[in-house]
Design an enzyme around this catalytic site. Sequence first.
Site, PDB file in Angstrom:
ATOM      1  N   SER A   1      81.519  70.101  50.047  1.00 45.77           N
ATOM      2  CA  SER A   1      81.607  69.210  51.176  1.00 45.77           C
ATOM      3  C   SER A   1      80.134  68.965  51.998  1.00 45.77           C
ATOM      4  O   SER A   1      79.600  70.109  51.794  1.00 45.77           O
ATOM      5  CB  SER A   1      82.909  69.266  52.045  1.00 45.77           C
ATOM      6  OG  SER A   1      82.685  68.868  53.415  1.00 45.77           O
TER       7      SER A   1
ATOM      8  N   TYR B   1      87.119  75.454  57.024  1.00 41.32           N
ATOM      9  CA  TYR B   1      87.032  74.454  55.931  1.00 41.32           C
ATOM     10  C   TYR B   1      85.250  74.606  55.546  1.00 41.32           C
ATOM     11  O   TYR B   1      84.858  74.805  54.416  1.00 41.32           O
ATOM     12  CB  TYR B   1      87.261  73.151  56.357  1.00 41.32           C
ATOM     13  CG  TYR B   1      86.928  72.152  55.377  1.00 41.32           C
ATOM     14  CD1 TYR B   1      87.872  71.907  54.269  1.00 41.32           C
ATOM     15  CD2 TYR B   1      86.116  70.946  55.330  1.00 41.32           C
ATOM     16  CE1 TYR B   1      87.865  70.947  53.399  1.00 41.32           C
ATOM     17  CE2 TYR B   1      85.813  70.157  54.491  1.00 41.32           C
ATOM     18  CZ  TYR B   1      86.626  70.097  53.284  1.00 41.32           C
ATOM     19  OH  TYR B   1      86.601  69.022  52.469  1.00 41.32           O
TER      20      TYR B   1
ATOM     21  N   LYS C   1      83.645  75.780  51.767  1.00 39.10           N
ATOM     22  CA  LYS C   1      82.962  75.053  51.083  1.00 39.10           C
ATOM     23  C   LYS C   1      81.403  75.633  50.877  1.00 39.10           C
ATOM     24  O   LYS C   1      80.952  75.494  49.811  1.00 39.10           O
ATOM     25  CB  LYS C   1      82.753  73.565  51.888  1.00 39.10           C
ATOM     26  CG  LYS C   1      83.873  72.768  51.581  1.00 39.10           C
ATOM     27  CD  LYS C   1      84.432  72.748  50.214  1.00 39.10           C
ATOM     28  CE  LYS C   1      85.660  71.602  50.321  1.00 39.10           C
ATOM     29  NZ  LYS C   1      86.413  71.611  48.793  1.00 39.10           N
TER      30      LYS C   1
ATOM     31  N   TYR D   1      92.627  64.889  63.574  1.00 37.93           N
ATOM     32  CA  TYR D   1      92.305  66.235  64.286  1.00 37.93           C
ATOM     33  C   TYR D   1      91.114  65.909  65.431  1.00 37.93           C
ATOM     34  O   TYR D   1      91.441  66.074  66.615  1.00 37.93           O
ATOM     35  CB  TYR D   1      91.921  67.308  63.446  1.00 37.93           C
ATOM     36  CG  TYR D   1      91.521  68.461  64.318  1.00 37.93           C
ATOM     37  CD1 TYR D   1      92.456  69.306  64.976  1.00 37.93           C
ATOM     38  CD2 TYR D   1      90.314  68.899  64.129  1.00 37.93           C
ATOM     39  CE1 TYR D   1      92.067  70.216  65.790  1.00 37.93           C
ATOM     40  CE2 TYR D   1      89.669  69.841  64.965  1.00 37.93           C
ATOM     41  CZ  TYR D   1      90.823  70.944  65.711  1.00 37.93           C
ATOM     42  OH  TYR D   1      90.346  71.553  66.504  1.00 37.93           O
TER      43      TYR D   1
HETATM   44  P1  NDP Z   1      94.019  65.093  49.074  1.00 45.38           P
HETATM   45  O1  NDP Z   1      94.527  65.641  50.003  1.00 45.38           O
HETATM   46  O2  NDP Z   1      93.901  63.326  48.771  1.00 45.38           O
HETATM   47  O3  NDP Z   1      94.262  65.613  47.789  1.00 45.38           O
HETATM   48  C1  NDP Z   1      94.110  67.081  47.285  1.00 45.38           C
HETATM   49  C2  NDP Z   1      94.542  67.640  46.118  1.00 45.38           C
HETATM   50  O4  NDP Z   1      94.700  68.962  45.821  1.00 45.38           O
HETATM   51  C3  NDP Z   1      96.077  67.174  45.636  1.00 45.38           C
HETATM   52  O5  NDP Z   1      95.892  66.678  44.297  1.00 45.38           O
HETATM   53  C4  NDP Z   1      96.643  68.404  45.904  1.00 45.38           C
HETATM   54  O6  NDP Z   1      98.043  68.671  44.953  1.00 45.38           O
HETATM   55  C5  NDP Z   1      95.622  69.520  45.334  1.00 45.38           C
HETATM   56  N1  NDP Z   1      96.222  70.777  45.823  1.00 45.38           N
HETATM   57  C6  NDP Z   1      96.046  71.151  46.917  1.00 45.38           C
HETATM   58  N2  NDP Z   1      96.220  72.626  47.251  1.00 45.38           N
HETATM   59  C7  NDP Z   1      96.377  72.980  45.809  1.00 45.38           C
HETATM   60  C8  NDP Z   1      96.500  74.150  45.250  1.00 45.38           C
HETATM   61  N3  NDP Z   1      96.778  75.324  46.075  1.00 45.38           N
HETATM   62  N4  NDP Z   1      96.489  74.132  43.943  1.00 45.38           N
HETATM   63  C9  NDP Z   1      96.559  73.229  43.093  1.00 45.38           C
HETATM   64  N5  NDP Z   1      96.293  71.970  43.685  1.00 45.38           N
HETATM   65  C10 NDP Z   1      96.172  71.731  45.101  1.00 45.38           C
HETATM   66  O7  NDP Z   1      92.426  65.408  49.162  1.00 45.38           O
HETATM   67  P2  NDP Z   1      90.981  64.863  48.936  1.00 45.38           P
HETATM   68  O8  NDP Z   1      91.117  64.195  47.439  1.00 45.38           O
HETATM   69  O9  NDP Z   1      90.389  64.041  49.905  1.00 45.38           O
HETATM   70  O10 NDP Z   1      90.114  66.045  48.401  1.00 45.38           O
HETATM   71  C11 NDP Z   1      89.907  66.387  47.184  1.00 45.38           C
HETATM   72  C12 NDP Z   1      88.399  67.617  47.258  1.00 45.38           C
HETATM   73  O11 NDP Z   1      87.459  66.838  47.910  1.00 45.38           O
HETATM   74  C13 NDP Z   1      89.000  68.648  48.276  1.00 45.38           C
HETATM   75  O12 NDP Z   1      88.269  69.899  47.769  1.00 45.38           O
HETATM   76  C14 NDP Z   1      88.330  68.355  49.457  1.00 45.38           C
HETATM   77  O13 NDP Z   1      87.795  69.485  50.259  1.00 45.38           O
HETATM   78  C15 NDP Z   1      86.906  67.606  48.974  1.00 45.38           C
HETATM   79  N6  NDP Z   1      86.287  66.672  50.048  1.00 45.38           N
HETATM   80  C16 NDP Z   1      87.195  65.646  50.480  1.00 45.38           C
HETATM   81  C17 NDP Z   1      86.418  64.732  51.628  1.00 45.38           C
HETATM   82  C18 NDP Z   1      87.182  63.700  52.019  1.00 45.38           C
HETATM   83  O14 NDP Z   1      86.653  63.110  53.140  1.00 45.38           O
HETATM   84  N7  NDP Z   1      88.264  63.061  51.589  1.00 45.38           N
HETATM   85  C19 NDP Z   1      84.965  65.197  51.908  1.00 45.38           C
HETATM   86  C20 NDP Z   1      84.280  66.125  51.211  1.00 45.38           C
HETATM   87  C21 NDP Z   1      84.910  66.791  50.044  1.00 45.38           C
HETATM   88  P3  NDP Z   1      99.357  67.950  45.235  1.00 45.38           P
HETATM   89  O15 NDP Z   1      99.005  66.458  45.595  1.00 45.38           O
HETATM   90  O16 NDP Z   1     100.155  68.270  44.110  1.00 45.38           O
HETATM   91  O17 NDP Z   1      99.680  68.665  46.625  1.00 45.38           O
END
Ligand code: NDP
Length: 243
Positions: free
Chosen positions: A134, A146, A150, A190
């Site tokens: 991120s 967070y 990262k 938040y």
């Molecule tokens: P979402 O909340 O939309 O999706 C998160 C995903 O991670 C889901 O598939 C969830 O599974 C899975 N997950 C969460 N915890 C676990 C765990 N302990 N084990 C396995 N799977 C897990 O998040 P985003 O798509 O927005 O984020 C994806 C990545 O991108 C993250 O690493 C985030 O930090 C990063 N990111 C996102 C940004 C944004 O603005 N959205 C910006 C920068 C980075 P389930 O659905 O089954 O709970």
Amino acid sequence: MRILVTGASRGIGRSIALTLGGDHDIAVNYLSSRQEATRVVEAVAEQGSDAVALKADVSDSSAVDSMIEEVVDTFGTLDAVVNNAGIVEPDLATDIDDEQWSRVLDTNLTGAFNVARAALPHVEPGGDIVFVSSIGGTGGTVDASYAASKAGLHGLTRSLAREYGDSGVQVNAVAPGPVETELNGAILGYLESIDFRGHENVDTHLPEYACQPEDVAHTVAYLLENDYVQGEIVNVNGGMQFR
Ligand code: NDP
């Protein structure tokens, strides 16, 4: 390639799975969204690739080890991993309790390490490990757990690139700015709730800098195709890091 995408039931991970599907076989990891993960598997299958949904909490190393074994049993090999699973629990530093800190670090940093450690023995030369970091990992954010998780991924990326680069495995990270997903909604909610002095700035710039999950997915696809990018943290934020 046979590729494991963690956290691929929704958001960015789902988009990565669908972008890579058709050209590659995909293992769709999820934690609790079984139906959504099944739908991603069906969509990848419709593209003509093999796909399987695998439930595992990435913070649980034995669950991760079993998942990697299942991927190898299913596909015969594992060529690449996209470490995308992540959570956010935003709070001001003095309000973060021990459990909260651990949950975020355990999922975002230790979870990614667990998956990389279990996968690397299977990944042959030409294979890839990609971490989804991120912009907060580089510049910080109003959420210390967070940002720290990262930033840790950046050290992990460069250390694994040093260790495994000579054996032909590429290790890189993508560092998105805001991406329109549930997670980003939680961050914005938040910031709004605490009326933080930076909130106005973030909110004002969002329409300009927010990208879609597909923009991140295409960058991941590029890293998987390219054989010469090694140990890089690739920003995907429309230049937000220069503001
Ligand atoms: P979402 O909340 O939309 O999706 C998160 C995903 O991670 C889901 O598939 C969830 O599974 C899975 N997950 C969460 N915890 C676990 C765990 N302990 N084990 C396995 N799977 C897990 O998040 P985003 O798509 O927005 O984020 C994806 C990545 O991108 C993250 O690493 C985030 O930090 C990063 N990111 C996102 C940004 C944004 O603005 N959205 C910006 C920068 C980075 P389930 O659905 O089954 O709970």
